[in-house]
Motif scaffolding. Structure first.
Motif, PDB file in Angstrom:
ATOM      1  N   SER A 286       8.771   1.567   0.817  1.00 10.07           N
ATOM      2  CA  SER A 286       8.154   0.293   0.456  1.00 10.07           C
ATOM      3  C   SER A 286       9.213  -0.768   0.159  1.00 10.07           C
TER       4      SER A 286
ATOM      5  N   LEU B 103       1.876   1.619  -3.541  1.00 10.99           N
ATOM      6  CA  LEU B 103       0.782   2.144  -4.353  1.00 10.99           C
ATOM      7  C   LEU B 103       0.633   3.654  -4.176  1.00 10.99           C
TER       8      LEU B 103
ATOM      9  N   TRP C 109       0.821  -1.212   0.000  1.00 13.83           N
ATOM     10  CA  TRP C 109       0.000   0.000   0.000  1.00 13.83           C
ATOM     11  C   TRP C 109       0.853   1.258   0.000  1.00 13.83           C
TER      12      TRP C 109
END
Length: 168
Positions: A60, A13, A10
């Motif tokens: 990430s 993203l 996430w």
């Protein structure tokens, strides 16, 4: 660790969304390397969005590599020593270590660019006592391992595919 994996997904993203949104707000006229002082002097909002998107994708990557490392070191099958692991796992292990060494450096450099652009910092601005060559050193400290970060997983995949199709 599924929660760390989900958080990594996430965050990636969100970072990818910011990178894509940067094109709607002027893009990055600094080129893909974001060389200073050009990246600190351009007025486009797209550069800020790009920098923050790259920071999020870096976070990430760090989370993903931590997940791989803990999985490889703590959740191996009983009796499977490090030396008996397949080449694919070794490729992922080395890639994760390289990510943990290179991504925080470039993320810190991107944060410095963001501070220079928005808060009047002087990391890369010669008039404020900064040094634009600093960004080149930070970027290439990330850039050289990045070559191996990209190719080692492919080598690991190939090392698993070739024996299957050569009947060995």
């Amino acid at each position: 660790f599924p929660r760390v994996n989900a958080l990594s997904f996430w965050v990636f993203l969100g970072g990818a969304f910011l990178v894509e949104m940067s094109f709607l707000f002027g893009g990055s006229p600094t080129g893909w390397t974001l060389y200073a002082p050009l990246s600190t002097r351009t007025p486009e909002t797209g550069v800020d969005l790009l920098v923050m998107g790259l920071v999020l994708t870096g976070i990430s990557s760090i989370l993903g590599s931590i997940n791989f490392l803990t999985t490889i070191f703590k959740l191996r099958a009983p009796g499977l020593s490090l030396l008996r692991m397949p080449m694919f796992c070794w490729g992922q292990l080395v890639t994760s270590v390289l990510l943990l060494f290179s991504i925080p450096v470039v993320t810190a450099g991107l944060v410095m660019i963001f501070i220079d652009r928005n808060y009047g910092g002087g990391f890369f601005e010669p008039a404020l006592g900064g040094n634009p060559i600093l960004w080149q050193h930070v970027f290439w400290f990330f850039g050289h391992p990045e070559v191996y970060i990209l190719i080692l997983p492919a080598f690991g995949i190939i090392s698993e595919i070739v024996p299957v199709f050569s009947r060995k």
